[in-house]
Design a protein around this motif. Structure first.
Motif, PDB file in Angstrom:
ATOM      1  N   ALA A 132      45.859  14.976  33.463  1.00 15.53           N
ATOM      2  CA  ALA A 132      44.912  13.936  33.107  1.00 15.53           C
ATOM      3  C   ALA A 132      44.226  13.438  34.379  1.00 15.53           C
ATOM      4  CB  ALA A 132      45.620  12.789  32.395  1.00 15.53           C
ATOM      5  N   PRO A 133      43.043  12.843  34.240  1.00 15.26           N
ATOM      6  CA  PRO A 133      42.337  12.332  35.419  1.00 15.26           C
ATOM      7  C   PRO A 133      43.189  11.354  36.214  1.00 15.26           C
ATOM      8  CG  PRO A 133      40.880  12.347  33.538  1.00 15.26           C
ATOM      9  CD  PRO A 133      42.252  12.668  33.010  1.00 15.26           C
ATOM     10  N   GLY A 134      43.287  11.569  37.514  1.00 15.88           N
ATOM     11  CA  GLY A 134      44.045  10.690  38.373  1.00 15.88           C
ATOM     12  C   GLY A 134      45.544  10.866  38.324  1.00 15.88           C
ATOM     13  N   LYS A 135      46.025  11.847  37.577  1.00 22.11           N
ATOM     14  CA  LYS A 135      47.455  12.069  37.455  1.00 22.11           C
ATOM     15  C   LYS A 135      47.826  13.473  37.910  1.00 22.11           C
ATOM     16  CE  LYS A 135      48.269   8.869  33.620  1.00 22.11           C
ATOM     17  NZ  LYS A 135      48.857   8.729  32.254  1.00 22.11           N
ATOM     18  N   GLN A 136      49.097  13.651  38.216  1.00 22.49           N
ATOM     19  CA  GLN A 136      49.596  14.957  38.602  1.00 22.49           C
ATOM     20  C   GLN A 136      49.765  15.853  37.382  1.00 22.49           C
ATOM     21  OE1 GLN A 136      53.231  14.114  40.799  1.00 22.49           O
ATOM     22  NE2 GLN A 136      52.115  14.200  42.742  1.00 22.49           N
ATOM     23  N   ARG A 137      49.699  17.144  37.626  1.00 21.45           N
ATOM     24  CA  ARG A 137      49.921  18.087  36.551  1.00 21.45           C
ATOM     25  C   ARG A 137      51.380  18.026  36.102  1.00 21.45           C
ATOM     26  NH1 ARG A 137      47.382  23.985  37.305  1.00 21.45           N
ATOM     27  NH2 ARG A 137      45.654  22.542  37.732  1.00 21.45           N
ATOM     28  N   GLU A 138      51.604  18.030  34.796  1.00 22.37           N
ATOM     29  CA  GLU A 138      52.948  17.952  34.266  1.00 22.37           C
ATOM     30  C   GLU A 138      53.208  19.081  33.277  1.00 22.37           C
ATOM     31  OE1 GLU A 138      53.917  14.581  31.821  1.00 22.37           O
ATOM     32  OE2 GLU A 138      52.139  14.779  30.557  1.00 22.37           O
ATOM     33  N   LEU A 139      54.449  19.482  33.209  1.00 20.76           N
ATOM     34  CA  LEU A 139      54.868  20.478  32.226  1.00 20.76           C
ATOM     35  C   LEU A 139      54.941  19.827  30.858  1.00 20.76           C
ATOM     36  CD1 LEU A 139      56.009  23.312  31.518  1.00 20.76           C
ATOM     37  CD2 LEU A 139      58.276  22.389  32.024  1.00 20.76           C
ATOM     38  N   VAL A 140      54.265  20.417  29.891  1.00 14.76           N
ATOM     39  CA  VAL A 140      54.259  19.905  28.533  1.00 14.76           C
ATOM     40  C   VAL A 140      55.291  20.624  27.678  1.00 14.76           C
ATOM     41  CG1 VAL A 140      52.881  19.554  26.443  1.00 14.76           C
ATOM     42  CG2 VAL A 140      51.832  19.279  28.704  1.00 14.76           C
ATOM     43  N   ALA A 141      55.268  21.935  27.715  1.00 13.65           N
ATOM     44  CA  ALA A 141      56.177  22.739  26.909  1.00 13.65           C
ATOM     45  C   ALA A 141      56.345  24.099  27.541  1.00 13.65           C
ATOM     46  CB  ALA A 141      55.654  22.887  25.473  1.00 13.65           C
ATOM     47  N   ALA A 142      57.507  24.697  27.350  1.00 15.96           N
ATOM     48  CA  ALA A 142      57.784  26.019  27.884  1.00 15.96           C
ATOM     49  C   ALA A 142      58.578  26.820  26.874  1.00 15.96           C
ATOM     50  CB  ALA A 142      58.552  25.924  29.204  1.00 15.96           C
ATOM     51  N   ILE A 143      58.427  28.123  26.940  1.00 18.28           N
ATOM     52  CA  ILE A 143      59.159  29.015  26.054  1.00 18.28           C
ATOM     53  C   ILE A 143      59.565  30.250  26.833  1.00 18.28           C
ATOM     54  CG2 ILE A 143      57.007  30.043  25.186  1.00 18.28           C
ATOM     55  CD1 ILE A 143      58.473  30.368  22.461  1.00 18.28           C
ATOM     56  N   THR A 144      60.829  30.619  26.728  1.00 14.58           N
ATOM     57  CA  THR A 144      61.331  31.787  27.424  1.00 14.58           C
ATOM     58  C   THR A 144      60.990  33.048  26.649  1.00 14.58           C
ATOM     59  OG1 THR A 144      63.504  31.849  26.346  1.00 14.58           O
ATOM     60  CG2 THR A 144      63.255  30.391  28.258  1.00 14.58           C
ATOM     61  N   SER A 145      61.238  34.182  27.283  1.00 16.26           N
ATOM     62  CA  SER A 145      60.998  35.447  26.606  1.00 16.26           C
ATOM     63  C   SER A 145      61.870  35.598  25.364  1.00 16.26           C
ATOM     64  CB  SER A 145      61.241  36.615  27.559  1.00 16.26           C
ATOM     65  OG  SER A 145      62.577  36.628  28.037  1.00 16.26           O
ATOM     66  N   GLY A 146      63.024  34.932  25.356  1.00 15.33           N
ATOM     67  CA  GLY A 146      63.914  34.967  24.209  1.00 15.33           C
ATOM     68  C   GLY A 146      63.617  33.935  23.147  1.00 15.33           C
ATOM     69  N   GLY A 147      62.655  33.055  23.400  1.00 15.59           N
ATOM     70  CA  GLY A 147      62.251  32.084  22.400  1.00 15.59           C
ATOM     71  C   GLY A 147      62.816  30.691  22.565  1.00 15.59           C
ATOM     72  N   ALA A 148      63.625  30.447  23.587  1.00 14.01           N
ATOM     73  CA  ALA A 148      64.125  29.101  23.834  1.00 14.01           C
ATOM     74  C   ALA A 148      62.986  28.217  24.316  1.00 14.01           C
ATOM     75  CB  ALA A 148      65.246  29.131  24.851  1.00 14.01           C
ATOM     76  N   THR A 149      62.955  26.981  23.845  1.00 12.12           N
ATOM     77  CA  THR A 149      61.856  26.076  24.164  1.00 12.12           C
ATOM     78  C   THR A 149      62.353  24.773  24.751  1.00 12.12           C
ATOM     79  OG1 THR A 149      61.867  25.106  21.936  1.00 12.12           O
ATOM     80  CG2 THR A 149      60.448  27.020  22.299  1.00 12.12           C
ATOM     81  N   ASN A 150      61.471  24.112  25.479  1.00 17.38           N
ATOM     82  CA  ASN A 150      61.720  22.758  25.922  1.00 17.38           C
ATOM     83  C   ASN A 150      60.388  22.028  26.026  1.00 17.38           C
ATOM     84  OD1 ASN A 150      61.594  24.404  28.662  1.00 17.38           O
ATOM     85  ND2 ASN A 150      61.122  22.268  29.182  1.00 17.38           N
ATOM     86  N   TYR A 151      60.445  20.701  25.886  1.00 16.83           N
ATOM     87  CA  TYR A 151      59.255  19.876  25.843  1.00 16.83           C
ATOM     88  C   TYR A 151      59.447  18.623  26.674  1.00 16.83           C
ATOM     89  CZ  TYR A 151      58.393  22.610  21.583  1.00 16.83           C
ATOM     90  OH  TYR A 151      58.209  23.622  20.674  1.00 16.83           O
ATOM     91  N   VAL A 152      58.354  18.115  27.180  1.00 14.59           N
ATOM     92  CA  VAL A 152      58.395  16.801  27.782  1.00 14.59           C
ATOM     93  C   VAL A 152      58.637  15.779  26.667  1.00 14.59           C
ATOM     94  CG1 VAL A 152      55.909  16.392  27.594  1.00 14.59           C
ATOM     95  CG2 VAL A 152      57.223  15.270  29.406  1.00 14.59           C
ATOM     96  N   ASP A 153      59.367  14.716  26.982  1.00 11.69           N
ATOM     97  CA  ASP A 153      59.778  13.772  25.952  1.00 11.69           C
ATOM     98  C   ASP A 153      58.610  13.204  25.152  1.00 11.69           C
ATOM     99  OD1 ASP A 153      62.587  12.279  27.775  1.00 11.69           O
ATOM    100  OD2 ASP A 153      62.449  14.088  26.551  1.00 11.69           O
ATOM    101  N   SER A 154      57.491  12.997  25.789  1.00 12.98           N
ATOM    102  CA  SER A 154      56.370  12.340  25.142  1.00 12.98           C
ATOM    103  C   SER A 154      55.737  13.157  24.017  1.00 12.98           C
ATOM    104  CB  SER A 154      55.300  11.975  26.170  1.00 12.98           C
ATOM    105  OG  SER A 154      54.806  13.127  26.821  1.00 12.98           O
TER     106      SER A 154
END
Length: 119
Positions: free
Chosen positions: A40-62
């Motif tokens: 976002a403007p004026g903010k650092q880049r953040e990880l929103v969501a990720a998925i591994t090759s095996g399908g495991a996922t994780n998300y930022v709390d928001s």
């Protein structure tokens, strides 16, 4: 040369939905973990969501419960389904992926796609 191309960004009202896509093209053996980041403007880049090759996922709390990351390995594509969008989700969203050209892997970024959520 490997490229990541995002699509699906746009302008939506709060409570609406968007589906982002990111397709990898070029010559490579395979794709490892893939992820979506946002800045976002004026903010650092953040990880929103990720998925591994095996399908495991994780998300930022928001975004938990609202966003879903998925992938279609046959299409070399990762998706981000965004529901119940909020104005604070407004940002440039970037695709990221680990791609195996040979034994070593390289990390690639897409050029970004703008998501704007109005009140």
């Amino acid at each position: 040369q490997v490229q990541l191309v995002e699509s699906g960004g746009g302008l939506v009202q709060a409570g609406g939905s968007l589906r982002l896509s990111c397709a990898a093209s070029g010559r490579f053996f395979g794709i490892g973990a893939m992820a979506w980041y946002r800045q976002a403007p004026g903010k650092q880049r953040e990880l929103v969501a990720a998925i591994t090759s095996g399908g495991a996922t994780n998300y930022v709390d928001s975004v938990k419960g609202r966003f879903t990351i998925s992938r279609d390995n046959a299409k070399n594509t990762v998706y981000l389904q965004m529901n119940s969008l909020k104005p604070e989700d407004t940002a440039v969203y970037y695709c990221n992926a680990n791609i195996w050209i040979g034994v070593p892997k390289d990390n690639y970024w897409g050029q970004g796609t703008q998501v704007t959520v109005s009140s």
